[in-house]
Design a protein around this motif. Structure first.
Motif, PDB file in Angstrom:
ATOM      1  N   ASN A 110       0.795  -1.305  -0.024  1.00  0.00           N
ATOM      2  CA  ASN A 110       0.100  -0.089  -0.028  1.00  0.00           C
ATOM      3  C   ASN A 110       0.992   1.341  -0.083  1.00  0.00           C
ATOM      4  OD1 ASN A 110      -2.635  -1.401   0.076  1.00  0.00           O
ATOM      5  ND2 ASN A 110      -2.545  -1.562   2.331  1.00  0.00           N
ATOM      6  N   VAL A 111       2.189   1.168   0.620  1.00  0.00           N
ATOM      7  CA  VAL A 111       2.906   2.412   0.678  1.00  0.00           C
ATOM      8  C   VAL A 111       3.509   2.642  -0.743  1.00  0.00           C
ATOM      9  CG1 VAL A 111       5.292   3.357   1.563  1.00  0.00           C
ATOM     10  CG2 VAL A 111       3.485   2.326   3.244  1.00  0.00           C
ATOM     11  N   LEU A 112       3.711   1.567  -1.416  1.00  0.00           N
ATOM     12  CA  LEU A 112       4.465   1.485  -2.671  1.00  0.00           C
ATOM     13  C   LEU A 112       3.344   2.047  -3.567  1.00  0.00           C
ATOM     14  CD1 LEU A 112       6.506  -1.519  -2.819  1.00  0.00           C
ATOM     15  CD2 LEU A 112       7.376   0.971  -2.632  1.00  0.00           C
ATOM     16  N   ARG A 113       1.988   1.763  -3.497  1.00  0.00           N
ATOM     17  CA  ARG A 113       0.951   2.396  -4.547  1.00  0.00           C
ATOM     18  C   ARG A 113       0.530   3.722  -4.139  1.00  0.00           C
ATOM     19  NH1 ARG A 113      -3.210  -2.908  -5.363  1.00  0.00           N
ATOM     20  NH2 ARG A 113      -1.562  -4.284  -6.421  1.00  0.00           N
ATOM     21  N   GLU A 114       0.963   4.312  -3.102  1.00  0.00           N
ATOM     22  CA  GLU A 114       0.469   5.529  -2.759  1.00  0.00           C
ATOM     23  C   GLU A 114       0.819   6.588  -4.048  1.00  0.00           C
ATOM     24  OE1 GLU A 114       1.999   6.828   0.774  1.00  0.00           O
ATOM     25  OE2 GLU A 114       0.884   5.658   2.169  1.00  0.00           O
ATOM     26  N   SER A 115       1.873   6.417  -4.672  1.00  0.00           N
ATOM     27  CA  SER A 115       1.919   7.422  -5.925  1.00  0.00           C
ATOM     28  C   SER A 115       1.607   6.804  -7.140  1.00  0.00           C
ATOM     29  CB  SER A 115       3.450   7.628  -5.779  1.00  0.00           C
ATOM     30  OG  SER A 115       4.170   6.580  -6.047  1.00  0.00           O
ATOM     31  N   THR A 116       0.914   5.924  -7.197  1.00  0.00           N
ATOM     32  CA  THR A 116       0.104   5.081  -8.405  1.00  0.00           C
ATOM     33  C   THR A 116      -1.345   5.269  -8.694  1.00  0.00           C
ATOM     34  OG1 THR A 116      -0.009   2.832  -7.702  1.00  0.00           O
ATOM     35  CG2 THR A 116       2.419   3.670  -8.152  1.00  0.00           C
ATOM     36  N   PRO A 117      -1.642   4.923  -9.645  1.00  0.00           N
ATOM     37  CA  PRO A 117      -3.381   5.057  -9.775  1.00  0.00           C
ATOM     38  C   PRO A 117      -3.789   3.525  -9.081  1.00  0.00           C
ATOM     39  CG  PRO A 117      -2.259   5.622 -11.654  1.00  0.00           C
ATOM     40  CD  PRO A 117      -1.262   4.790 -10.828  1.00  0.00           C
ATOM     41  N   ARG A 118      -2.928   2.673  -8.747  1.00  0.00           N
ATOM     42  CA  ARG A 118      -3.551   1.364  -8.371  1.00  0.00           C
ATOM     43  C   ARG A 118      -3.969   1.527  -6.896  1.00  0.00           C
ATOM     44  NH1 ARG A 118       0.793   0.211 -11.286  1.00  0.00           N
ATOM     45  NH2 ARG A 118       2.227   0.318  -9.504  1.00  0.00           N
ATOM     46  N   SER A 119      -5.366   0.833  -6.431  1.00  0.00           N
ATOM     47  CA  SER A 119      -5.797   1.169  -5.119  1.00  0.00           C
ATOM     48  C   SER A 119      -5.139   0.339  -4.074  1.00  0.00           C
ATOM     49  CB  SER A 119      -7.434   0.735  -5.327  1.00  0.00           C
ATOM     50  OG  SER A 119      -7.469  -0.646  -5.592  1.00  0.00           O
ATOM     51  N   SER A 120      -5.239   0.694  -3.045  1.00  0.00           N
ATOM     52  CA  SER A 120      -4.730  -0.215  -1.889  1.00  0.00           C
ATOM     53  C   SER A 120      -5.485  -1.464  -1.604  1.00  0.00           C
ATOM     54  CB  SER A 120      -4.687   0.774  -0.487  1.00  0.00           C
ATOM     55  OG  SER A 120      -6.032   1.010  -0.239  1.00  0.00           O
ATOM     56  N   ILE A 121      -4.824  -2.485  -0.875  1.00  0.00           N
ATOM     57  CA  ILE A 121      -5.273  -3.508  -0.613  1.00  0.00           C
ATOM     58  C   ILE A 121      -5.564  -3.694   0.671  1.00  0.00           C
ATOM     59  CG2 ILE A 121      -3.906  -4.779  -2.719  1.00  0.00           C
ATOM     60  CD1 ILE A 121      -2.336  -6.197  -0.466  1.00  0.00           C
ATOM     61  N   SER A 122      -6.694  -4.728   1.057  1.00  0.00           N
ATOM     62  CA  SER A 122      -6.920  -5.005   2.455  1.00  0.00           C
ATOM     63  C   SER A 122      -6.057  -5.812   3.423  1.00  0.00           C
ATOM     64  CB  SER A 122      -8.415  -5.896   2.488  1.00  0.00           C
ATOM     65  OG  SER A 122      -8.598  -6.240   3.850  1.00  0.00           O
ATOM     66  N   THR A 123      -5.997  -5.438   4.579  1.00  0.00           N
ATOM     67  CA  THR A 123      -4.957  -5.965   5.345  1.00  0.00           C
ATOM     68  C   THR A 123      -5.260  -7.369   5.671  1.00  0.00           C
ATOM     69  OG1 THR A 123      -6.253  -5.216   7.298  1.00  0.00           O
ATOM     70  CG2 THR A 123      -4.523  -3.708   6.471  1.00  0.00           C
ATOM     71  N   THR A 124      -6.329  -7.894   5.083  1.00  0.00           N
ATOM     72  CA  THR A 124      -6.661  -9.329   5.377  1.00  0.00           C
ATOM     73  C   THR A 124      -7.339  -9.991   4.066  1.00  0.00           C
ATOM     74  OG1 THR A 124      -8.825  -8.920   6.383  1.00  0.00           O
ATOM     75  CG2 THR A 124      -7.089  -9.117   7.899  1.00  0.00           C
ATOM     76  N   GLY A 125      -7.364 -11.316   4.087  1.00  0.00           N
ATOM     77  CA  GLY A 125      -8.298 -11.921   2.949  1.00  0.00           C
ATOM     78  C   GLY A 125      -7.384 -12.353   1.773  1.00  0.00           C
TER      79      GLY A 125
END
Length: 416
Positions: A110-125
């Motif tokens: 999620n940190v690496l995705r902060e500067s990209t259009p890709r959405s963050s992922i859930s912390t579980t599942g």
């Protein structure tokens, strides 16, 4: 209500008391030039476009590891800006609330995705393998030649150290999770206040991460004096501190812990006492009064508010002191703690948790920690002892029935 005072914005003592608080982020770190320059040199390969080293950074709480890492990484990025075909991204992430490799990997995605259009992922599942696939895919796609990942308080993940192994070897072509260094060169920095954490690591992780180490030792009185003088210039109005305030504050803090945090808290408390008394200046007497308050009332309050496990750790300190067994290494301390837990039919916590509880007691002036360095053969370890008078700790424990019953089982050796 007529006798109630008033709050005013005027402050004749403090110019900016936030400068003395724990969360203040200084633009520089004093009395650490040697260790910081050695730390910076660990990344000399980066500026030459080569793969970075993995670095293990350790030392007790409050000696500059986190701020020092931030400053070093900033300097690496700054120096890389002037080099063709070298771009550096640095990620500094705190693991205080992360206790598994899975959680660390998800947060890094999620940190690496902060500067990209890709959405963050859930912390579980997600299956763990899928999370690592996403993490290394983000590293491959990074629009940079180098990614330096600093994981602060990595000891919180305990024996769940798979993420350290994978990140530390991800540029290795024999690795199952491979990031081609032609795409992105990855360096891992592990930061901890537990020098024994490396001993609990998987041997493969230890050889990967701990090959290059940086140690931040406690400050001595002279070093603390330099730090306090610098902060005091911004924290207090001119002429408010008498000449003896900084030296005696540094001396008290060096004796108690060697932590900058301890020294800054003591200086703030002395200033607050002067302000509360409507005194025009802060004097040695205010410092002595602040130290006495911290060592007495604050210590009793600290002990009283401890968790049941924390009180058991505090009683262990008292018992070992009473038996003449202090200072004690962590393994001896933990063995006695386990004995006390069995007597009280209390569940035991891990040695790492006991060490964290001990470090909290060090910060609050209850315990004292001494580093022993026996060189490459003997290694480094810490020994713990009492910093406060035993009577203060007894005062904080007397209302706890579990602790007093424990002492009765041992013949009333502490609570007579």
């Amino acid at each position: 209500m007529d006798n109630l005072g008033h709050l005013t914005p005027e402050d004749e003592i403090f110019l900016d008391e936030d400068v003395l608080r724990d969360d203040y982020d200084p633009s520089r770190i004093l009395e650490r030039d040697e260790v910081l320059n050695r730390y910076l040199q660990m990344f000399s390969e980066v500026i030459r476009g080569k793969r970075p080293r993995n670095v293990f950074v350790y030392g007790p709480t409050g000696v500059g590891k986190t701020v020092g890492t931030h400053l070093v990484l900033d300097r690496v990025r700054e120096d890389a800006d002037g080099v063709d075909d070298v771009d550096v991204t640095a990620v500094q992430m705190e693991c205080r609330d992360l206790n598994t490799s899975y959680q660390v990997a998800v947060n890094l995605v999620n940190v690496l995705r902060e500067s990209t259009p890709r959405s963050s992922i859930s912390t579980t599942g997600y299956p763990e393998g899928d999370v690592y696939d996403m993490l290394f895919d983000e590293l491959r796609k990074a629009d940079t030649t180098h990614v330096l990942i600093a994981l602060d308080e990595i000891d919180n993940i305990g024996t769940s150290d798979n993420v350290l192994y994978k990140l530390g070897r991800c540029n290795n072509r024999n690795s199952a999770k491979f990031v081609d260094p032609d795409d992105t060169k990855v360096g891992l920095i592990g930061i901890t206040n537990d020098s024994t954490f490396r001993d609990s690591l998987d041997p493969r992780v230890k050889s990967t991460l701990c090959e290059h180490e940086i140690h931040f030792p406690p400050y001595d009185a002279n070093e603390l004096r330099t730090i306090l003088k610098d902060r005091a210039a911004d924290a207090f109005h001119d002429g408010v501190l008498t000449d003896d305030v900084v030296p005696i504050t540094a001396a008290f803090a060096a004796k108690r812990s060697g932590y900058a945090r301890t020294a800054l808290d003591l200086l703030y408390t002395a200033g607050d006492l002067a302000r509360s008394s409507d005194d025009d200046v802060v004097t040695e007497q205010h410092v002595r009064q602040a130290e006495e308050e911290i060592q007495q009332g604050a210590i009793v309050s600290e002990i009283t508010s401890l968790s049941p496990q924390g009180k058991l750790v505090a009683y262990t300190l008292l018992a070992l002191d009473n038996e003449g067994e202090l200072p004690a290494k962590m393994d001896a301390f933990y063995a006695w703690y386990e004995h006390a837990a069995r007597l009280t039919e209390t569940d035991t916590v891990t040695a790492r948790t006991v060490r964290d509880l001990l470090n909290d007691l060090v910060i609050n002036g209850v315990a004292k920690m001494e580093e022993i360095n026996r060189g490459q053969r003997g290694g480094r370890h810490y020994r713990y002892s009492l910093a406060a008078h035993p009577e203060m700790i007894v005062d904080g424990l007397t209302e706890d029935d579990t602790i007093t019953e424990l002492d009765e089982q041992r013949g009333g050796k502490i609570f007579r």
